[in-house]
Design an enzyme around this catalytic site. Structure first.
Site, PDB file in Angstrom:
ATOM      1  N   LYS A  97      31.874 -70.146  -3.144  1.00  0.00           N
ATOM      2  CA  LYS A  97      33.365 -70.288  -3.703  1.00  0.00           C
ATOM      3  C   LYS A  97      33.731 -71.620  -2.938  1.00  0.00           C
ATOM      4  O   LYS A  97      34.739 -72.096  -3.348  1.00  0.00           O
ATOM      5  CB  LYS A  97      34.084 -69.342  -3.367  1.00  0.00           C
ATOM      6  CG  LYS A  97      33.943 -68.081  -3.789  1.00  0.00           C
ATOM      7  CD  LYS A  97      34.965 -66.972  -3.385  1.00  0.00           C
ATOM      8  CE  LYS A  97      34.325 -65.562  -3.388  1.00  0.00           C
ATOM      9  NZ  LYS A  97      34.895 -64.360  -2.747  1.00  0.00           N
ATOM     10  N   ARG A 127       9.520 -64.312   5.943  1.00  0.00           N
ATOM     11  CA  ARG A 127       9.092 -64.101   7.258  1.00  0.00           C
ATOM     12  C   ARG A 127      10.125 -64.173   8.348  1.00  0.00           C
ATOM     13  O   ARG A 127      10.455 -63.318   9.238  1.00  0.00           O
ATOM     14  CB  ARG A 127       7.892 -65.118   7.592  1.00  0.00           C
ATOM     15  CG  ARG A 127       6.690 -64.671   7.100  1.00  0.00           C
ATOM     16  CD  ARG A 127       5.810 -66.174   6.905  1.00  0.00           C
ATOM     17  NE  ARG A 127       6.373 -66.637   5.936  1.00  0.00           N
ATOM     18  CZ  ARG A 127       5.787 -66.341   4.578  1.00  0.00           C
ATOM     19  NH1 ARG A 127       4.981 -65.374   4.431  1.00  0.00           N
ATOM     20  NH2 ARG A 127       6.432 -66.887   3.567  1.00  0.00           N
ATOM     21  N   THR A 128      11.137 -65.276   8.374  1.00  0.00           N
ATOM     22  CA  THR A 128      11.778 -65.567   9.444  1.00  0.00           C
ATOM     23  C   THR A 128      12.933 -64.438   9.351  1.00  0.00           C
ATOM     24  O   THR A 128      13.278 -64.027  10.274  1.00  0.00           O
ATOM     25  CB  THR A 128      12.405 -67.157   9.366  1.00  0.00           C
ATOM     26  OG1 THR A 128      11.370 -68.076   8.930  1.00  0.00           O
ATOM     27  CG2 THR A 128      13.151 -67.396  10.403  1.00  0.00           C
ATOM     28  N   ARG A 142      19.674 -70.291   8.528  1.00  0.00           N
ATOM     29  CA  ARG A 142      18.930 -71.308   7.902  1.00  0.00           C
ATOM     30  C   ARG A 142      20.015 -72.004   6.889  1.00  0.00           C
ATOM     31  O   ARG A 142      20.657 -71.317   6.020  1.00  0.00           O
ATOM     32  CB  ARG A 142      17.622 -70.608   7.241  1.00  0.00           C
ATOM     33  CG  ARG A 142      16.967 -71.220   6.130  1.00  0.00           C
ATOM     34  CD  ARG A 142      15.627 -70.963   5.612  1.00  0.00           C
ATOM     35  NE  ARG A 142      14.830 -70.491   6.877  1.00  0.00           N
ATOM     36  CZ  ARG A 142      13.328 -70.261   6.769  1.00  0.00           C
ATOM     37  NH1 ARG A 142      13.098 -69.921   5.329  1.00  0.00           N
ATOM     38  NH2 ARG A 142      12.774 -70.340   7.619  1.00  0.00           N
ATOM     39  N   HIS A 168      12.789 -75.921  13.109  1.00  0.00           N
ATOM     40  CA  HIS A 168      12.512 -74.714  12.758  1.00  0.00           C
ATOM     41  C   HIS A 168      11.842 -74.282  14.214  1.00  0.00           C
ATOM     42  O   HIS A 168      10.740 -73.804  14.301  1.00  0.00           O
ATOM     43  CB  HIS A 168      11.549 -74.546  11.691  1.00  0.00           C
ATOM     44  CG  HIS A 168      11.427 -73.316  11.121  1.00  0.00           C
ATOM     45  ND1 HIS A 168      12.049 -72.039  11.907  1.00  0.00           N
ATOM     46  CD2 HIS A 168      10.808 -72.521  10.276  1.00  0.00           C
ATOM     47  CE1 HIS A 168      11.671 -70.899  11.208  1.00  0.00           C
ATOM     48  NE2 HIS A 168      10.945 -71.209  10.273  1.00  0.00           N
TER      49      HIS A 168
END
Ligand code: CP
Length: 309
Positions: free
Chosen positions: A87, A58-59, A108, A136
């Site tokens: 890396k 969703r986000t 995120r 959030h």
């Protein structure tokens, strides 16, 4: 120029009342334009980078939809295994690099505090799209927008938040916004998954009506809205403890029929087993409408941060 122009969105407790009102009103305006078949090009010529170091449906997709609906472009890291983080590149170096490509960054990350660290590394606006067990904020904004749409107003409501309140970042953000509207908060969780004490203490010190317990059926009997959350398997160190707690709450139709009439049922999604699929047909089941509201809210945020509202 918007009061939000050039700012970061990292935590809901850092969003002022004036900023909150502006975000909600711009989102409603954009939604009316889209619903009326209109087109918007506020973000034409600008690029949003979505850097997702944890899974999302969703986000990330609603941020990208929002940017495209505003005529802007998107670059993305949807899987950290495909970025140079794999890396060993530091978050700050990744951010400073992406700043050379994009005008705004939504990030995120699995680590609480990573969004602040990311924002500290760059000059462009950074939006926290979820930082571990932290916050959030854009989810909480769309949650408030959803309650306004579903219930007309938040004033005088009783809202129950249920599930994994310890690890769930959506509720850590949402409580700060709900408290501003004078909402009565009922926090329902297994004892080991309670809302962090520092958050409930801060809310109570600010005058909020907060009550905690573990009886979801009783809380639904007196609530206008129930906001159900997933037990966050990925935050458990002990898989056996997750197995013990994962079925703590399941909202099904017998529970809905016993609840306060007309109760609105929300969930940030994804759900696992906390809401039975049979509940989807109940008219107060708002969770898919809630997910759709992520687009106008994120459109508003992107435009306001870019000074293009
Ligand atoms: N609500 C939410 O954050 O969903 P995603 O994890 O799918 O982005």
């Amino acid at each position: 120029m918007s009061i939000l122009c050039g700012k970061d969105i990292l935590r809901t407790d850092l969003i002022s009342d004036e900023e909150l009102g502006l975000i909600l009103s711009v989102a409603a305006r954009f939604e009316r334009v889209l619903d009326g078949g209109g087109r918007l090009n506020n973000m034409e010529g600008l690029v949003l980078a979505t850097l997702f170091f944890e899974p999302s449906t969703r986000t990330r997709l609603s941020f990208e939809t929002a940017m495209q609906r505003l005529g802007g472009s998107v670059i993305t890291v949807a899987d950290p295994k495909t970025s140079s983080a794999a890396k060993g590149e530091s978050l700050a170096d990744s951010m400073r690099t992406v700043e050379g490509y994009a005008d705004l960054i939504a990030i995120r990350h699995p680590r609480k505090g990573a969004a602040q660290e990311a924002a500290d590394a760059v000059q462009v606006p950074v939006i926290n799209a979820g930082d571990g067990t932290g916050q959030h904020p854009t989810q909480a904004l769309l949650d408030v927008y959803t309650i306004q749409k579903e219930r007309d107003s938040l004033e005088g409501l009783t809202v129950t938040l249920a599930g994994d309140l310890k690890n769930g970042r959506t509720v850590h953000s949402l409580v700060y916004l709900l408290a501003r509207f004078g909402v009565r908060l009922r926090l329902i969780s297994p004892p080991s998954l309670e809302m962090p004490a520092e958050i409930t203490e801060e809310l109570r010190q600010g005058g909020a009506d907060v009550d905690a317990g573990d009886d979801l059926a009783a809380a639904m009997g007196e609530s206008d809205v129930v906001y159900v959350t997933r037990i966050q398997r990925e935050r458990f160190e002990d898989p056996a403890e997750y197995e013990r707690l994962k079925g703590s709450y399941v909202v099904d139709m017998p529970m809905v029929r016993q609840a306060k009439p007309g109760i609105t049922i929300m969930h940030p999604l994804p759900r696992v087993s906390e809401i039975a699929p049979e509940v989807d047909a109940y008219e107060g089941a708002a969770y898919f409408r809630q997910a759709a509201n992520g687009v106008p809210i994120r459109m508003a945020l992107l435009a306001l941060l870019a000074g293009r509202e």
